[in-house]
Scaffold this motif. Structure first.
Motif, mmCIF file in Angstrom:
data_model
loop_
_atom_site.group_PDB
_atom_site.id
_atom_site.type_symbol
_atom_site.label_atom_id
_atom_site.label_comp_id
_atom_site.label_asym_id
_atom_site.label_seq_id
_atom_site.Cartn_x
_atom_site.Cartn_y
_atom_site.Cartn_z
ATOM 1 N N HIS A 44 -6.340 2.997 -1.178
ATOM 2 C CA HIS A 44 -5.586 4.075 -0.534
ATOM 3 C C HIS A 44 -4.100 3.765 -0.662
ATOM 4 C CE1 HIS A 44 -4.826 7.433 2.140
ATOM 5 N NE2 HIS A 44 -3.995 6.662 2.825
ATOM 6 N N GLU A 47 -0.338 11.131 -0.757
ATOM 7 C CA GLU A 47 -1.175 9.941 -0.773
ATOM 8 C C GLU A 47 -2.276 10.109 -1.821
ATOM 9 O OE1 GLU A 47 -4.044 11.190 2.984
ATOM 10 O OE2 GLU A 47 -2.469 9.676 3.274
ATOM 11 N N TYR A 48 -2.785 8.955 -2.269
ATOM 12 C CA TYR A 48 -3.813 8.936 -3.309
ATOM 13 C C TYR A 48 -4.935 7.991 -2.892
ATOM 14 C CZ TYR A 48 -0.351 11.135 -6.388
ATOM 15 O OH TYR A 48 0.571 11.991 -6.942
ATOM 16 N N ASP A 49 -6.161 8.397 -3.174
ATOM 17 C CA ASP A 49 -7.326 7.533 -3.073
ATOM 18 C C ASP A 49 -7.794 7.249 -4.498
ATOM 19 O OD1 ASP A 49 -7.445 7.301 -0.297
ATOM 20 O OD2 ASP A 49 -8.490 9.213 -0.104
ATOM 21 N N GLN A 72 -0.172 5.277 -0.243
ATOM 22 C CA GLN A 72 0.724 6.280 0.326
ATOM 23 C C GLN A 72 2.031 6.303 -0.456
ATOM 24 O OE1 GLN A 72 1.127 5.239 4.466
ATOM 25 N NE2 GLN A 72 -0.639 6.483 5.053
ATOM 26 N N THR A 97 -12.249 1.501 -3.722
ATOM 27 C CA THR A 97 -11.252 2.560 -3.531
ATOM 28 C C THR A 97 -10.005 1.982 -2.894
ATOM 29 O OG1 THR A 97 -12.970 4.243 -3.281
ATOM 30 C CG2 THR A 97 -10.780 4.787 -2.454
ATOM 31 N N SER A 149 0.815 -1.215 0.000
ATOM 32 C CA SER A 149 0.000 0.000 0.000
ATOM 33 C C SER A 149 0.845 1.260 0.000
ATOM 34 C CB SER A 149 -0.922 0.010 1.223
ATOM 35 O OG SER A 149 -0.154 -0.013 2.422
#
Length: 546
Positions: free
Chosen positions: A200, A178-180, A202, A198, A114
């Motif tokens: 998540h 960070e991206y969702d 980092q 979705t 992640s």
């Protein structure tokens, strides 16, 4: 919801060898009454789904029919009449379930991690994504997409409905940490069904930013006589990275300096950047200096930057005035001045000269009479220190007067110095002899100044004479075309032997005489042997032959 397609496969089973009644007899009496039953070998679960009307033979759905559980159902139906003996037959009913789009796609994500490093190259795999749909045909055909404006993309795998989530471009944690990411899976059924998921993600930090100083260079103003070992200033840098990549340490930049090794009088705290002076500065010895501070992070590899610090020392009023004149033989600020009794009012007795090592207002000196035997005799200019007579001396005036001059600077706390001048009144003859001795002493003091003036004057004179010589040489080197200035003379042998110049009133004349042979004469009024010479002092010059 499903659709059912029914097919029939029937077999007639004879119970005996007797022929079946004629068709018109099927509906007469008990022999024409038919009853319907499911076969004895039918799965018990079929009774929960289907129902058979024993009188009419209608098959109805009583339970849930799911295409995803069973696409085909096979029902054995037994039909028997009430005749004697009864006759029966068997039939197999094949029910095909038609699919409808009643299942949304399912998204399964297998994340490798992640956290993605901002140093990852484009094309780095972040996650593996599997899409499934229980429906069939177009209802199970799925299209997958990502949310917009993200530096990631989906790449299809060699297997159907398998994707890889990869980086599309380089990441910058300092811009977005960070991206969702929203994954959308949509089937091709009517109506289309969609599923959203979705992720998540980092972005981890790499040491890709050097420390930065807010200002470069930095100007520091510091009063002299600072306390040794006390902090005089601090520098601070910031790093856009995180954790150890942003942990900074400060050091002085080493190197050869005009002031020597900076570490001998400066120190910087490596943790907070506070700079302390190991000694007290003196403005009169050092007015400004410069040094560099290096800030380095703790990343691998370590990145660094430096800032230039300009230190300007400010003056304190820490120097008292120094008396230059008068100075006695024992070094004290005391002198004796002899003044003739016949001097008029305004006569310059002497001048008190002093200087202050401080600058500005701290070095601005003012003179005042602190003590004087007769206030009516002497006056003091408070700015120049000149002492002059305020009136003529009389025979009743004392022969000796003592003047104490106070010299103070203009600092916030004034520093003082005093000079004592003894004025002796002498007769004119004695004063002349004394003045001669004093002039000799003054000449000795001014020897260096006179020498410099003589050297300067000699240099200027030499350059002037050299320029004149060059100008004359240039004028003489010019070729004079005299072919139209004179006419040939029969008695002239081509050699000039002499020339005579004279003035008559405003005109200048030049007589040029050729070398003549014996017996030859000069005819007045002849235009031969005439040389026209321009007179630079007059716009009109007349030259005649004689």
């Amino acid at each position: 919801m499903c659709l059912i397609s029914i097919g029939w496969q029937c077999n007639l089973v004879k119970q005996n060898s007797r022929l079946s009644p004629a068709p018109d007899e099927y509906s007469k009496g008990a022999n024409g009454d038919v009853q319907y039953f499911f076969g004895s070998e039918l799965d018990s679960q079929m009774y929960d789904i289907f129902e058979l009307n024993t009188l009419t033979g209608e098959i109805r759905i009583t339970g849930h029919v799911d295409f995803e559980n069973a696409e085909v159902y096979k029902l054995d139906v037994h039909a028997s009449d009430k005749g004697q003996p009864p006759m029966s037959t068997d039939c197999r009913v094949i029910i095909k379930v038609l699919d409808v789009n009643d299942n949304k796609p399912d998204i399964e994500v297998t994340s490798l991690s992640s956290v993605v490093s901002e140093g990852s190259k484009p094309g780095a795999v972040v996650s593996l994504i599997s899409i499934t749909d229980k429906d069939a045909g177009n209802n199970g055909r799925v299209v997958c997409s990502l949310s917009e404006n993200v530096p990631f993309e989906l790449k299809p795998s060699f297997q159907d409905n398998m994707y890889s989530l990869v980086t599309k471009q380089r990441l910058d944690r300092e811009s977005v940490s960070e991206y969702d990411i929203t994954i959308t899976a949509t089937d091709s059924g009517e109506p289309a069904l969609s599923t959203f998921k979705t992720l998540h993600i980092q972005v981890s930090d790499v040491n890709d930013n050097s420390p930065e100083f807010p200002h470069d260079p930095v100007d520091v103003y510091l009063f002299e006589n600072n306390v040794a070992s006390a902090s005089i200033f601090f520098v601070s840098a910031f790093d856009k990275d995180l954790n150890e990549n942003a942990a900074l340490s400060y050091n002085l930049v080493r190197g050869e300096r005009k002031l020597g090794d900076l570490s001998s009088f400066l120190n910087v705290n490596s943790e907070n950047g506070h700079i302390s002076a190991l000694q007290s500065f003196d403005f009169e010895k050092l007015k400004t200096f410069q040094f560099q501070v290096l800030a380095a992070d703790s990343g691998t590899p370590s990145l660094s930057s430096q800032v230039t610090v300009n230190v300007f020392l400010l003056d304190h009023n820490d120097n008292p005035p120094v008396i230059l004149h008068p100075i006695s033989s024992n070094g004290s600020a005391e002198g004796v001045e002899e003044v003739p009794r016949n001097v008029p009012a305004g006569h310059l007795v002497t001048k008190v000269r002093a200087y202050d090592a401080d600058i500005g207002y701290n070095g601005w000196l003012l003179f005042s009479l602190q003590e004087v035997s007769d206030h009516s005799l002497f006056g003091l200019d408070r700015y120049t220190g000149r002492i002059r007579t305020m009136r003529s001396f009389t025979e009743t005036d004392e022969a000796q007067h003592k003047l104490v001059i106070l010299v103070k600077d203009n600092g916030n706390v004034s520093l003082l110095a005093t000079a004592t001048v003894i004025v002796k009144l002498v007769e004119p003859k004695e004063a002349i002899s004394a003045s001669d001795v004093k002039s000799v002493s003054n000449n000795d003091n001014d020897t260096n100044v006179t020498l410099y003036l003589m050297i300067t004057l000699g240099t200027v004179s030499t350059l002037f004479i050299f320029s004149i010589i060059v100008l004359i040489a240039m004028q003489c080197s010019k070729t004079t075309d005299v072919s139209t200035k004179y006419l040939p003379e029969t008695n002239y042998d081509g050699t000039l032997c002499h020339s005579i110049q004279y003035r008559s009133g405003e005109k200048r004349y030049m007589l040029v005489g050729p070398r003549m042979s014996i017996g030859s004469t000069i005819v007045l009024g002849s235009n031969g042997n005439t040389l026209v010479v321009p007179d630079r002092r007059s716009t009109s010059v007349e030259v005649r032959n004689v």
